[in-house]
Enzyme design. Structure first.
Site, PDB file in Angstrom:
ATOM      1  N   THR A 118       1.571  -4.811   4.025  1.00  0.00           N
ATOM      2  CA  THR A 118       1.649  -5.078   5.394  1.00  0.00           C
ATOM      3  C   THR A 118       0.821  -6.420   5.349  1.00  0.00           C
ATOM      4  O   THR A 118       0.664  -7.199   6.448  1.00  0.00           O
ATOM      5  CB  THR A 118       0.590  -4.092   6.121  1.00  0.00           C
ATOM      6  OG1 THR A 118      -0.787  -3.798   5.369  1.00  0.00           O
ATOM      7  CG2 THR A 118       1.389  -2.714   6.127  1.00  0.00           C
ATOM      8  N   ASP A 119      -0.121  -6.898   4.216  1.00  0.00           N
ATOM      9  CA  ASP A 119      -0.836  -8.139   4.483  1.00  0.00           C
ATOM     10  C   ASP A 119       0.224  -9.285   4.753  1.00  0.00           C
ATOM     11  O   ASP A 119      -0.250 -10.392   5.384  1.00  0.00           O
ATOM     12  CB  ASP A 119      -1.623  -8.514   3.148  1.00  0.00           C
ATOM     13  CG  ASP A 119      -2.891  -7.489   3.218  1.00  0.00           C
ATOM     14  OD1 ASP A 119      -2.961  -6.841   4.019  1.00  0.00           O
ATOM     15  OD2 ASP A 119      -3.515  -7.755   1.850  1.00  0.00           O
ATOM     16  N   THR A 157       0.794  -1.115   0.040  1.00  0.00           N
ATOM     17  CA  THR A 157       0.099   0.098  -0.056  1.00  0.00           C
ATOM     18  C   THR A 157       0.807   1.256  -0.141  1.00  0.00           C
ATOM     19  O   THR A 157       0.322   2.202  -0.576  1.00  0.00           O
ATOM     20  CB  THR A 157      -0.881   0.053   1.215  1.00  0.00           C
ATOM     21  OG1 THR A 157      -2.048  -1.155   1.013  1.00  0.00           O
ATOM     22  CG2 THR A 157      -1.654   1.269   1.416  1.00  0.00           C
TER      23      THR A 157
END
Ligand code: ASP
Length: 337
Positions: free
Chosen positions: A88-89, A11
């Site tokens: 970040t996932d 992101t």
């Protein structure tokens, strides 16, 4: 001396598409840095665009290539620390794998953003600046790989993404962060557990192992589960299985025989918990309890999440041709404190 910054995507490198209204990769490393003009006041840095992948596109093979690239950066005497931007996932997986395989004592800090540059609350600049500060901090040496998000410093072994969208979505549910970045000052208040001790003599400089064996699956136990899914793995090219069990490490009784069959077929099986904190143990002796799983030959993976246990299996199976030695490495690592 300077900090290396490797950009891998996530992101932090996305914009919201005005037509679809959804975020997608669109920023180069240079674009991101151009949005953060004060970064150069924190430390001298060099950048490399390694990839532009959303977190869910990252594979263990890519994590391994990133580890090799990170080792090369860390080998440079003029580089004092490394920052890696990441979706970040899956940041906690890549951080954990790097922690398992990199030998350098220099700080390695993974960082991302929960909001895109198109959002009014883009957290990319503050997070990246904090990560560079931590990477340039002498006290962060020897702590292993770290994740810095929302001004908190987390160890790779413990960090979890707890919230889908909040800028404070990362935490270490049981023991808290290692420290914080407080108005630009890095405050570290605890140490991490001992670093991994294994070392493959044939590994390239800066790495503990020569390769991963990525043929490891992950299956989550669910109420009423039968043996169908695990049975489907036996006899195929699957060398390991990480199971997400309930609570202290218990599963529905119907899958205990197939777990025993998987172990007998030569598969390495680990048991983790779907609970966010605490360790799995052979505490329960009923049908499907952890004691039965232990007797079936599964390895109880301590406080490691199933995703972590899966990556550790890849390392252990890459190091050892025999499953017993790989299992022993995992037991030892899971129990250390
Ligand atoms: N929400 C994720 C991120 O923060 C999306 C991804 O992992 O690519 O990066």
């Amino acid at each position: 001396m300077s900090i290396g910054i490797l950009f891998t995507g996530g992101t932090i490198a996305m914009r919201v598409d005005p037509v679809s209204g959804a975020a997608a990769p669109s920023m180069s490393a240079a674009d991101i840095v151009a949005e953060i003009p004060t970064l150069g006041q924190v430390a001298d840095f060099e950048i490399e665009e390694f990839s532009r992948l959303p977190g869910p596109h990252v594979t263990p093979e890519q994590m391994w290539r990133l580890a090799c690239r990170a080792a090369a950066w860390l080998d440079r005497p003029d580089i004092e620390g490394l920052v890696i931007t990441h979706g970040t996932d899956t940041i906690e997986e890549t951080a954990f794998l790097l922690d398992l395989v990199l030998t350098s004592d220099k700080p390695v800090v993974l960082v991302g953003a929960m909001r895109t540059v198109s959002d009014p609350s883009w957290d990319g600049p503050a997070n990246l600046i904090a990560a560079v500060r931590v990477a340039a901090t002498e006290g962060a040496r020897g702590l292993g790989v770290l994740v810095v998000m929302d001004d908190h410093v987390f160890p790779a072994r413990e960090v979890r993404k707890l919230h889908t969208e909040s800028s404070g979505s990362f935490s270490t549910p049981e023991f808290g962060p290692l420290g914080v970045v407080d108005s630009g000052r890095v405050v570290l208040r605890r140490r991490t557990v001992a670093r991994p001790q294994w070392q493959d003599p044939g590994a390239d400089p800066g790495l503990r192992v020569q390769r991963l064996d990525t043929r490891v699956a992950l299956i989550q136990a669910y109420t009423g589960m039968d043996d169908f899914l695990i049975r489907a793995l036996i006899g195929h090219d699957t060398r390991g299985l990480a199971i997400v069990a309930f609570g202290r490490g218990n599963v529905p009784p119907a899958i205990v025989p197939v777990i025993a069959d998987a172990v007998s077929s030569g598969m390495l099986v680990t048991v983790s918990s779907r609970s966010m904190a605490g360790r799995v143990e052979a505490r329960y002796g009923y049908d499907g309890g952890g004691l039965q799983l232990k007797h079936a030959g599964a390895v109880l993976a301590g406080d490691l999440s199933a995703s972590q246990a899966r990556l550790l299996q890849m390392v252990a199976l890459g190091l050892y041709a025999d499953v017993a030695s790989a299992a022993e490495l995992i037991r030892h690592f899971a129990d250390c404190d």
